[in-house]
Design a protein around this motif. Structure first.
Motif, PDB file in Angstrom:
ATOM      1  N   ILE A 132       0.861  -1.177   0.000  1.00  0.00           N
ATOM      2  CA  ILE A 132       0.000   0.000   0.000  1.00  0.00           C
ATOM      3  C   ILE A 132       0.902   1.234   0.000  1.00  0.00           C
ATOM      4  CG2 ILE A 132      -1.793   1.266   1.246  1.00  0.00           C
ATOM      5  CD1 ILE A 132      -2.520  -1.436   2.573  1.00  0.00           C
ATOM      6  N   THR A 173      -9.043  -1.165   7.823  1.00  0.00           N
ATOM      7  CA  THR A 173      -8.112  -2.031   7.089  1.00  0.00           C
ATOM      8  C   THR A 173      -8.651  -2.361   5.695  1.00  0.00           C
ATOM      9  OG1 THR A 173      -9.125  -3.943   8.205  1.00  0.00           O
ATOM     10  CG2 THR A 173      -7.104  -3.046   9.156  1.00  0.00           C
ATOM     11  N   ALA A 174      -9.982  -2.512   5.575  1.00  0.00           N
ATOM     12  CA  ALA A 174     -10.556  -2.800   4.257  1.00  0.00           C
ATOM     13  C   ALA A 174     -10.347  -1.635   3.297  1.00  0.00           C
ATOM     14  CB  ALA A 174     -12.042  -3.117   4.391  1.00  0.00           C
ATOM     15  N   ARG A 219      -6.689  -1.618   2.238  1.00  0.00           N
ATOM     16  CA  ARG A 219      -6.324  -2.706   1.325  1.00  0.00           C
ATOM     17  C   ARG A 219      -6.842  -2.479  -0.089  1.00  0.00           C
ATOM     18  NH1 ARG A 219      -6.851  -8.192   5.109  1.00  0.00           N
ATOM     19  NH2 ARG A 219      -4.827  -7.906   6.143  1.00  0.00           N
ATOM     20  N   ARG A 220      -7.831  -1.616  -0.256  1.00  0.00           N
ATOM     21  CA  ARG A 220      -8.307  -1.304  -1.600  1.00  0.00           C
ATOM     22  C   ARG A 220      -7.250  -0.557  -2.403  1.00  0.00           C
ATOM     23  NH1 ARG A 220     -14.281   1.042  -1.920  1.00  0.00           N
ATOM     24  NH2 ARG A 220     -13.711   0.791  -4.114  1.00  0.00           N
ATOM     25  N   THR A 240      -4.117  -1.455  -2.388  1.00  0.00           N
ATOM     26  CA  THR A 240      -3.011  -2.390  -2.617  1.00  0.00           C
ATOM     27  C   THR A 240      -2.647  -2.446  -4.103  1.00  0.00           C
ATOM     28  OG1 THR A 240      -3.652  -3.748  -0.719  1.00  0.00           O
ATOM     29  CG2 THR A 240      -2.241  -4.763  -2.370  1.00  0.00           C
ATOM     30  N   GLU A 294       2.794  -5.534  11.084  1.00  0.00           N
ATOM     31  CA  GLU A 294       1.888  -4.796  10.211  1.00  0.00           C
ATOM     32  C   GLU A 294       2.576  -3.588   9.575  1.00  0.00           C
ATOM     33  OE1 GLU A 294      -1.549  -3.826  12.522  1.00  0.00           O
ATOM     34  OE2 GLU A 294      -2.522  -5.742  12.081  1.00  0.00           O
ATOM     35  N   LEU A 310       0.267  -4.406   5.776  1.00  0.00           N
ATOM     36  CA  LEU A 310      -1.184  -4.237   5.824  1.00  0.00           C
ATOM     37  C   LEU A 310      -1.865  -4.684   4.533  1.00  0.00           C
ATOM     38  CD1 LEU A 310      -1.429  -0.766   7.607  1.00  0.00           C
ATOM     39  CD2 LEU A 310      -2.075  -2.982   8.547  1.00  0.00           C
ATOM     40  N   ALA A 311      -1.080  -5.002   3.510  1.00  0.00           N
ATOM     41  CA  ALA A 311      -1.655  -5.438   2.232  1.00  0.00           C
ATOM     42  C   ALA A 311      -2.056  -6.910   2.314  1.00  0.00           C
ATOM     43  CB  ALA A 311      -0.653  -5.223   1.104  1.00  0.00           C
ATOM     44  N   LYS A 312      -3.035  -7.305   1.500  1.00  0.00           N
ATOM     45  CA  LYS A 312      -3.458  -8.703   1.457  1.00  0.00           C
ATOM     46  C   LYS A 312      -2.481  -9.486   0.601  1.00  0.00           C
ATOM     47  CE  LYS A 312      -7.382 -11.726   0.514  1.00  0.00           C
ATOM     48  NZ  LYS A 312      -8.781 -11.812   0.043  1.00  0.00           N
ATOM     49  N   ALA A 367       2.410 -11.476   4.623  1.00  0.00           N
ATOM     50  CA  ALA A 367       2.501 -10.032   4.379  1.00  0.00           C
ATOM     51  C   ALA A 367       3.784  -9.505   5.009  1.00  0.00           C
ATOM     52  CB  ALA A 367       1.274  -9.323   4.946  1.00  0.00           C
TER      53      ALA A 367
END
Length: 346
Positions: free
Chosen positions: A170, A228-229, A232-233, A235, A273, A292-294, A301
């Motif tokens: 991210i 967090t969602a 992650r968008r 990423t 993280e 923090l990325a998926k 990670a």
């Protein structure tokens, strides 16, 4: 070739570590909140916000310290003990502290009120961190039969010098990330307080035990998951390559090359993280947070340790390795003293 004897690596100045420490900021914020409260600004918005953020700083520092303890089991035991102790103290203060505080001098009561309010976000963050650790433990146990995920690996670049590693990350500055967390804690804490005031009858019926659980499940956990969602968008696929004389960073479809001689700062953190790379130099100033990325299936990670050859290349380029109390953090800086970079021994 024999290793060149070099002086010890330079440790970051004490003042810099103090300024960047959440404990320093938490202590300063609570001190200002105590002064404002004793001056008669009793639980108005400004000191109340300082209490929330100051308390969160203490909780944030403890959770990070517990996560970094080795062996991890000792950190988990300490985390559980402190979480239970903080919750018990808050319950005892709410249930039985009112009568005891009535006989205390006004200034002492003011200080206790500030610490009590600050303990709420601290306890919430500590319990949230504990829930995350327990959830991660169950996930690891359920996937024990499958191959364990591994960090990304260095691979030899085709038709190029050096090696490269690909990983999702991210693009966000750590300062911006921490600021966002502080703002979210302040807004969520203020909103929760206003909601509890509006629903005073319901809050009184629940009692302190159920109230702490309800706030954690209905406010803290959803806010954390949404935050967090949203992160992650952002990423994107990234590639970092260390050649013989330059660092190459690709973010999405954009690639930047930084000669080692023009590199001013590089931080490489492999775990947690906050696993990331920070790069400054030759007009480039970027931070890629991998922690923090998926991650892709089968990978963690994290980032792999730096190749040993990079330490020697940086030494020749005039960069200095700075010591860190965290073993997973490697920092190089130009102008921090005599070049003192040597590859870690196997």
């Amino acid at each position: 070739m024999t290793d060149i004897e070099t002086p010890p690596a330079v440790r970051a100045p004490t003042w810099r570590r103090l300024v960047l420490s959440p404990l320093t900021w938490g202590s300063a914020l609570l001190a200002v909140a105590i002064i404002a409260t004793l001056a008669g600004d009793d639980l108005s918005f400004f000191p109340f916000l300082l209490m929330l953020i100051g308390g969160w700083c203490f909780g944030f520092s403890f959770v990070n310290a517990a996560l970094e303890m080795r062996p991890p089991r000792n950190g988990l035991i300490l985390h559980i003990a402190v979480a239970v102790l903080v919750a018990a103290v808050l319950i005892l203060v709410v249930e039985f502290g009112r009568d005891a505080m009535a006989s205390l001098p006004e200034p002492v009561r003011g200080v206790i009120v500030v610490l009590q309010m600050a303990a709420i976000p601290a306890a919430g963050w500590i319990w949230l961190g504990l829930l995350a650790r327990i959830s991660d433990g169950f996930t690891r146990r359920n996937t024990k039969k499958r191959p364990s995920p591994v960090p990304p690996e260095w691979v030899k670049e085709a038709n190029a010098d050096g090696s490269a590693v690909r990983f999702p990350a991210i693009p966000i500055r750590v300062r911006s990330l921490r600021t966002a967390i502080i703002v979210i804690v302040g807004v969520a804490g203020s909103g929760t307080t206003l909601l509890l005031i509006a629903l005073d009858d319901i809050a009184m019926r629940l009692g302190p035990r159920l109230l702490v659980i309800a706030v954690g499940l209905l406010v803290a956990l959803p806010v954390y998951l949404v935050f967090t969602a949203v992160l992650r968008r952002r990423t994107t696929s990234c590639t970092v390559a260390f050649g013989n004389d330059e660092l190459r960073v690709r973010v999405g479809d954009e690639q930047r090359a930084i000669p080692f001689r023009e590199l001013e700062f590089l931080l490489w953190r492999t775990g947690s993280e906050y696993a990331r790379i920070e790069v400054r130099g030759a007009g480039v100033d970027m931070t890629l947070v991998a922690g923090l990325a998926k991650p892709p299936s089968g990978f963690t990670a994290e980032l792999p340790p730096l190749p040993r050859r990079v330490f020697r290349r940086f030494e020749l380029a005039g960069l200095t390795l700075q010591k860190s109390r965290r073993r997973e953090v490697v920092t190089f800086r130009r102008g921090a003293g005599p070049a003192a970079v040597s590859a870690p021994r196997a």
